[in-house]
Design a protein around this motif. Sequence first.
Motif, mmCIF file in Angstrom:
data_model
loop_
_atom_site.group_PDB
_atom_site.id
_atom_site.type_symbol
_atom_site.label_atom_id
_atom_site.label_comp_id
_atom_site.label_asym_id
_atom_site.label_seq_id
_atom_site.Cartn_x
_atom_site.Cartn_y
_atom_site.Cartn_z
ATOM 1 N N ALA A 22 0.626 -1.425 0.100
ATOM 2 C CA ALA A 22 -0.089 -0.053 -0.110
ATOM 3 C C ALA A 22 0.798 1.286 -0.040
ATOM 4 N N THR A 23 1.832 1.195 0.704
ATOM 5 C CA THR A 23 2.665 2.241 0.863
ATOM 6 C C THR A 23 3.446 2.718 -0.317
ATOM 7 N N ASP A 24 3.600 1.749 -1.150
ATOM 8 C CA ASP A 24 4.353 2.139 -2.481
ATOM 9 C C ASP A 24 3.446 2.887 -3.594
ATOM 10 N N ALA A 192 6.167 3.253 -18.963
ATOM 11 C CA ALA A 192 6.636 2.172 -19.213
ATOM 12 C C ALA A 192 8.193 1.864 -18.801
ATOM 13 N N THR A 193 8.548 0.729 -18.292
ATOM 14 C CA THR A 193 9.935 0.497 -18.079
ATOM 15 C C THR A 193 10.711 0.082 -18.707
ATOM 16 N N ALA A 194 11.987 0.391 -18.706
ATOM 17 C CA ALA A 194 13.276 -0.306 -19.647
ATOM 18 C C ALA A 194 13.397 -1.827 -19.015
ATOM 19 N N ALA A 195 13.926 -2.311 -19.938
ATOM 20 C CA ALA A 195 14.719 -3.840 -19.626
ATOM 21 C C ALA A 195 15.538 -3.448 -18.668
ATOM 22 N N GLY A 196 15.499 -4.420 -17.677
ATOM 23 C CA GLY A 196 16.712 -4.639 -16.724
ATOM 24 C C GLY A 196 16.502 -3.850 -15.628
ATOM 25 N N HIS A 197 15.340 -3.266 -15.378
ATOM 26 C CA HIS A 197 14.952 -2.149 -14.224
ATOM 27 C C HIS A 197 13.700 -2.826 -13.417
ATOM 28 N N ARG A 198 13.875 -3.001 -12.258
ATOM 29 C CA ARG A 198 12.619 -3.302 -11.555
ATOM 30 C C ARG A 198 11.729 -2.435 -11.382
ATOM 31 N N ALA A 201 11.634 0.215 -8.252
ATOM 32 C CA ALA A 201 12.605 1.075 -8.448
ATOM 33 C C ALA A 201 12.437 2.012 -9.465
ATOM 34 N N VAL A 202 11.801 1.781 -10.442
ATOM 35 C CA VAL A 202 11.754 2.892 -11.398
ATOM 36 C C VAL A 202 10.461 3.880 -10.870
ATOM 37 N N VAL A 203 9.413 3.103 -10.136
ATOM 38 C CA VAL A 203 8.405 3.989 -9.691
ATOM 39 C C VAL A 203 9.156 5.003 -8.488
ATOM 40 N N GLY A 204 10.195 4.588 -7.792
ATOM 41 C CA GLY A 204 10.532 5.291 -6.725
ATOM 42 C C GLY A 204 11.263 6.551 -7.464
ATOM 43 N N ALA A 205 12.109 6.163 -8.425
ATOM 44 C CA ALA A 205 12.822 7.286 -9.223
ATOM 45 C C ALA A 205 12.058 8.141 -9.745
ATOM 46 N N VAL A 206 10.846 7.813 -10.310
ATOM 47 C CA VAL A 206 9.721 8.908 -11.081
ATOM 48 C C VAL A 206 9.327 9.902 -9.941
ATOM 49 N N VAL A 222 1.282 9.298 -7.740
ATOM 50 C CA VAL A 222 0.918 7.819 -8.132
ATOM 51 C C VAL A 222 1.429 7.515 -9.364
ATOM 52 N N VAL A 223 1.906 6.300 -9.474
ATOM 53 C CA VAL A 223 2.737 5.766 -10.626
ATOM 54 C C VAL A 223 1.867 4.612 -11.162
ATOM 55 N N LEU A 224 1.454 4.640 -12.516
ATOM 56 C CA LEU A 224 0.948 3.583 -13.359
ATOM 57 C C LEU A 224 2.003 3.139 -14.263
ATOM 58 N N VAL A 225 2.347 1.987 -14.050
ATOM 59 C CA VAL A 225 3.271 1.071 -14.947
ATOM 60 C C VAL A 225 2.431 0.517 -15.930
ATOM 61 N N THR A 226 2.519 0.999 -17.196
ATOM 62 C CA THR A 226 1.733 0.376 -18.329
ATOM 63 C C THR A 226 2.613 -0.754 -19.127
ATOM 64 N N ALA A 227 3.683 -0.930 -19.111
ATOM 65 C CA ALA A 227 4.735 -1.877 -19.860
ATOM 66 C C ALA A 227 5.896 -2.019 -18.944
ATOM 67 N N VAL A 228 6.303 -3.343 -19.060
ATOM 68 C CA VAL A 228 7.589 -3.676 -18.419
ATOM 69 C C VAL A 228 8.646 -4.342 -19.472
ATOM 70 N N GLY A 229 9.829 -3.868 -19.501
ATOM 71 C CA GLY A 229 10.740 -4.265 -20.573
ATOM 72 C C GLY A 229 11.061 -5.536 -20.178
ATOM 73 N N THR A 230 11.283 -6.485 -21.174
ATOM 74 C CA THR A 230 11.819 -7.909 -20.904
ATOM 75 C C THR A 230 12.946 -8.375 -21.819
ATOM 76 N N ALA A 231 13.475 -7.466 -22.403
ATOM 77 C CA ALA A 231 14.538 -7.920 -23.385
ATOM 78 C C ALA A 231 15.884 -8.282 -22.374
ATOM 79 N N GLU A 232 16.009 -8.004 -21.402
ATOM 80 C CA GLU A 232 16.769 -8.292 -20.261
ATOM 81 C C GLU A 232 16.256 -9.064 -19.104
ATOM 82 N N GLN A 233 16.849 -9.991 -18.322
ATOM 83 C CA GLN A 233 16.083 -10.253 -17.210
ATOM 84 C C GLN A 233 16.423 -9.230 -16.096
ATOM 85 N N PRO A 234 15.399 -8.892 -15.267
ATOM 86 C CA PRO A 234 15.812 -8.067 -14.098
ATOM 87 C C PRO A 234 16.586 -8.810 -13.080
ATOM 88 N N ALA A 235 17.348 -7.991 -12.349
ATOM 89 C CA ALA A 235 18.298 -8.636 -11.472
ATOM 90 C C ALA A 235 17.182 -8.968 -10.171
#
Length: 237
Positions: A22-24, A192-198, A201-206, A222-235
């Motif tokens: 909830a706090t995110d 939309a987040t780039a590949a390789g980024h959790r 973490a992107v929400v916090g940066a935004v 408030v952040v709505l993520v509409t797409a998540v990059g998958t070209a690389e596997q996130p750590a």
Amino acid sequence: MTTGDAVRNRLGLGRLLPLGVATDGAWLTEEAAVLVLRTAVQRLPAVTLGRVRVSLADPAEAAAPTVPPPPSALPPGALRIEADFTAPADRPLPTVASELRELLWSTATHGLDLVIEETDLGVSGLSDAPAGPAGHPREKDMTAARPPGGRPAQPQGPAALAASAAPGVAHLASTLGDPVHLASDHIRVEVATAAGHRPLAVVGAVRESVRGALGNDGRPVVVLVTAVGTAEQPAEG
């Protein structure tokens, strides 16, 4: 059907899933989540996903949002993945189901930052095709790799420019309206987040970038993520 439901159905977003806790103060479109799950399952030999839904595991246990949520978004709470799949006939079904359940949970938890409590699987059929080597998506599944989340939106204004420049942002999106919605009591940003980024973490940066651009005026972001990059596997971590 509410107006928000109609908008989400028309755009193909599915549910708006609580991202993290909830706090995110963040959400992820079901469309984006399901695409990432389908892409991950391509690594399993001769396994094909059918229907996939993500919903609250127990709506009665959901928490109240700490920020104004997007229209018709699910409240923060643990989630359930429901999926049907076709399994190869030449492998033990319990083994295939166990591998699939673990892969879906791991991808949703470590790749999408979703809180998954249950994974319910149903077998829709058996395939006579021999199980090929894992890690090589079958040609018919490659169409699932199209990027979701609507067309990229050009940033306009200080908040949008700051959000688009935040680490891990591939582009802004405009699925529910303007990519940056400035309300009297909150600010909503679609990315939309780039590949390789959790995603979290992107929400916090935004959030940090937008607050800095607007001088920390006190409104929650408030952040709505509409797409998540998958070209690389996130750590994982």
